[in-house]
Design a protein around this motif. Structure first.
Motif, PDB file in Angstrom:
ATOM      1  N   HIS A  77      14.264 -46.856  -0.402  1.00 13.74           N
ATOM      2  CA  HIS A  77      13.622 -47.860  -1.268  1.00 13.74           C
ATOM      3  C   HIS A  77      14.288 -47.985  -2.641  1.00 13.74           C
ATOM      4  O   HIS A  77      13.669 -48.484  -3.583  1.00 13.74           O
ATOM      5  CB  HIS A  77      12.117 -47.559  -1.406  1.00 13.74           C
ATOM      6  N   ILE A  78      15.507 -47.515  -2.768  1.00  8.37           N
ATOM      7  CA  ILE A  78      16.075 -47.430  -4.122  1.00  8.37           C
ATOM      8  C   ILE A  78      16.257 -48.806  -4.779  1.00  8.37           C
ATOM      9  O   ILE A  78      16.633 -49.782  -4.123  1.00  8.37           O
ATOM     10  CB  ILE A  78      17.415 -46.663  -4.133  1.00  8.37           C
ATOM     11  N   PRO A  79      16.002 -48.878  -6.077  1.00 12.37           N
ATOM     12  CA  PRO A  79      16.084 -50.156  -6.796  1.00 12.37           C
ATOM     13  C   PRO A  79      17.469 -50.800  -6.714  1.00 12.37           C
ATOM     14  O   PRO A  79      17.578 -52.035  -6.728  1.00 12.37           O
ATOM     15  CB  PRO A  79      15.763 -49.781  -8.240  1.00 12.37           C
TER      16      PRO A  79
ATOM     17  N   HIS B 113       6.226 -44.929  -8.711  1.00 11.03           N
ATOM     18  CA  HIS B 113       7.071 -44.091  -9.569  1.00 11.03           C
ATOM     19  C   HIS B 113       6.682 -44.170 -11.036  1.00 11.03           C
ATOM     20  O   HIS B 113       7.397 -43.674 -11.893  1.00 11.03           O
ATOM     21  CB  HIS B 113       8.529 -44.497  -9.403  1.00 11.03           C
TER      22      HIS B 113
ATOM     23  N   HIS C 294       9.070 -50.640  -6.802  1.00 17.00           N
ATOM     24  CA  HIS C 294      10.207 -50.763  -5.864  1.00 17.00           C
ATOM     25  C   HIS C 294       9.981 -50.019  -4.554  1.00 17.00           C
ATOM     26  O   HIS C 294      10.569 -50.362  -3.537  1.00 17.00           O
ATOM     27  CB  HIS C 294      11.506 -50.294  -6.538  1.00 17.00           C
TER      28      HIS C 294
ATOM     29  N   HIS D 270      17.335 -36.262  -1.996  1.00 16.40           N
ATOM     30  CA  HIS D 270      17.902 -36.630  -3.295  1.00 16.40           C
ATOM     31  C   HIS D 270      17.205 -35.915  -4.440  1.00 16.40           C
ATOM     32  O   HIS D 270      16.072 -35.478  -4.314  1.00 16.40           O
ATOM     33  CB  HIS D 270      17.923 -38.141  -3.533  1.00 16.40           C
TER      34      HIS D 270
ATOM     35  N   LEU E 187      17.054 -36.694  -8.719  1.00 13.86           N
ATOM     36  CA  LEU E 187      17.495 -37.646  -9.744  1.00 13.86           C
ATOM     37  C   LEU E 187      17.788 -36.997 -11.093  1.00 13.86           C
ATOM     38  O   LEU E 187      18.483 -37.578 -11.918  1.00 13.86           O
ATOM     39  CB  LEU E 187      16.436 -38.744  -9.935  1.00 13.86           C
TER      40      LEU E 187
ATOM     41  N   GLU F  60       9.920 -37.303  -0.941  1.00 16.37           N
ATOM     42  CA  GLU F  60       9.557 -38.626  -0.399  1.00 16.37           C
ATOM     43  C   GLU F  60       9.558 -38.640   1.130  1.00 16.37           C
ATOM     44  O   GLU F  60       9.061 -39.601   1.736  1.00 16.37           O
ATOM     45  CB  GLU F  60      10.499 -39.708  -0.961  1.00 16.37           C
TER      46      GLU F  60
ATOM     47  N   SER G  97      23.497 -44.873  -4.199  1.00 16.68           N
ATOM     48  CA  SER G  97      22.977 -44.458  -5.501  1.00 16.68           C
ATOM     49  C   SER G  97      22.900 -42.927  -5.481  1.00 16.68           C
ATOM     50  O   SER G  97      23.905 -42.287  -5.165  1.00 16.68           O
ATOM     51  CB  SER G  97      21.637 -45.138  -5.806  1.00 16.68           C
ATOM     52  N   ASN G  98      21.760 -42.329  -5.698  1.00 23.92           N
ATOM     53  CA  ASN G  98      21.693 -40.859  -5.720  1.00 23.92           C
ATOM     54  C   ASN G  98      21.136 -40.267  -4.437  1.00 23.92           C
ATOM     55  O   ASN G  98      20.791 -39.088  -4.408  1.00 23.92           O
ATOM     56  CB  ASN G  98      20.809 -40.420  -6.889  1.00 23.92           C
ATOM     57  N   THR G  99      21.008 -41.088  -3.401  1.00 23.51           N
ATOM     58  CA  THR G  99      20.284 -40.628  -2.213  1.00 23.51           C
ATOM     59  C   THR G  99      21.143 -40.600  -0.952  1.00 23.51           C
ATOM     60  O   THR G  99      22.185 -41.250  -0.880  1.00 23.51           O
ATOM     61  CB  THR G  99      19.109 -41.584  -1.899  1.00 23.51           C
TER      62      THR G  99
HETATM   63  C1  DHB Z   1      16.774 -43.783  -6.840  1.00 25.46           C
HETATM   64  C2  DHB Z   1      16.060 -43.135  -5.827  1.00 25.46           C
HETATM   65  C3  DHB Z   1      14.671 -43.242  -5.756  1.00 25.46           C
HETATM   66  O1  DHB Z   1      13.900 -42.654  -4.816  1.00 25.46           O
HETATM   67  C4  DHB Z   1      14.007 -44.015  -6.669  1.00 25.46           C
HETATM   68  O2  DHB Z   1      12.671 -44.129  -6.536  1.00 25.46           O
HETATM   69  C5  DHB Z   1      14.693 -44.646  -7.700  1.00 25.46           C
HETATM   70  C6  DHB Z   1      16.076 -44.530  -7.777  1.00 25.46           C
HETATM   71  C7  DHB Z   1      18.249 -43.709  -6.902  1.00 25.46           C
HETATM   72  O3  DHB Z   1      18.874 -42.948  -6.171  1.00 25.46           O
HETATM   73  O4  DHB Z   1      18.835 -44.458  -7.679  1.00 25.46           O
END
Ligand code: DHB
Ligand code: FE
Length: 279
Positions: free
Chosen positions: A12-14, A59, A125, A193, A195, A240, A267-269
């Motif tokens: 679900h990342i933005p 979040h 998001h 992940h 953050l 999550e 992204s970070n996941t």
């Molecule tokens: C990211 C991951 C998330 O679970 C989130 O809620 C917002 C951002 C990320 O990796 O950017």
């Protein structure tokens, strides 16, 4: 009797929303990720579910650290998003389904779950990005959505076993609802992940693959993990996974995996996608 035809686990990342807005889904960074959604969109288009029950975590848009329900459920006719600071554009409101929402609330309370009932709630998001992904061009307004929100931001967080049990209770509630609606369940977020903090950027794709295997064949095995285990093995936000466990708990029949994708890093996941059919 309303029927749950399947479940979907999704990232679900933005950044996904921003990538769709900018039309860069075909670039090398994103291609494998977005290609993974083609069969899921196709399945949704073919099946045309009437209702989506969506497990997500807020979040901080609506439920910040000052008031944090462990479990909350939406019972509103409509849900709006709002600026979270990620740069996701405003999207059309999401349509609610109050009758089934209230039926689920009644059944949950009767079965010793005590959710916060939200007759007005903005959605972040965690809910909107997966819907935009599943329904191209934000064409989701014809499907009715029931948000189920699980605390994943502030300790103490509900145990994986409890989230799975919540899903079981919701699945049973849907099956006792009079009507012939087709229902799909979504669990969003993850997979591994972290953050922030010393381990920011931490991923564990081997564990993610194992989780996806177990979500098909042996979800109970995942309920043995504690929150502390998940933080250590999958990263602070790897918790999550609880949303995926809620989704899986709703599936009452024999479960077959129809599609899977795992791309990392996005992204970070480690960005997971899984379509499970409830047979
Ligand atoms: C990211 C991951 C998330 O679970 C989130 O809620 C917002 C951002 C990320 O990796 O950017
Ligand atoms: Fe998240």
């Amino acid at each position: 009797m309303a029927k749950i035809i399947g479940g979907i686990g999704s990232s679900h990342i933005p950044a996904i929303g921003a990538a769709m807005d900018r039309g860069i889904g075909d670039t090398p960074y994103w291609k494998d990720f977005f290609d993974g959604y083609v069969p899921v969109r196709e399945w949704l288009r073919r099946e045309g579910p009437d209702i989506v029950i969506l497990f997500y975590n807020d979040h901080g848009l609506e439920m910040f650290l000052d008031k944090k329900p462990t479990f909350a459920i939406g019972a509103a006719p409509e849900y709006h998003n709002a600026d979270e600071g990620w740069g996701i554009k405003p999207i059309p409101p999401v349509t609610g389904e109050t009758e089934l929402s209230w039926h689920i609330v009644d059944e949950l309370v009767e079965n010793d779950f005590d959710p916060t009932v939200c007759q007005e709630i903005k959605v972040d998001h965690g809910l909107t990005v997966p819907l935009s992904l599943m329904y191209p061009g934000n064409s989701y307004q014809g499907v009715k959505v029931i948000p189920v929100c699980i605390n994943c931001e502030r300790h103490p967080m509900p145990k994986p076993s409890r989230c799975y049990a919540l899903g079981r209770a919701i699945g049973a509630a849907v099956e006792s609802f009079g009507g012939d609606q087709k229902v799909v369940v979504l669990g969003t977020g993850g997979l591994s992940h972290q953050l922030d903090g010393e381990r920011a950027g931490f991923l564990n794709t081997e564990f993610d693959r194992e989780c996806m295997d177990k979500l098909v064949s042996d979800p109970e095995a995942l309920t043995a993990y504690s929150i502390e285990d998940l933080v250590e093995i999958a990263g602070a936000q790897g918790v999550e996974l609880n949303m995926w466990l809620g989704m899986r708990g709703c599936l009452t029949g024999r479960v077959r995996e129809a599609h899977r994708n795992l791309v990392a890093p996005i992204s970070n996941t480690a960005a997971g996608l899984q379509l499970l059919l409830n047979e």
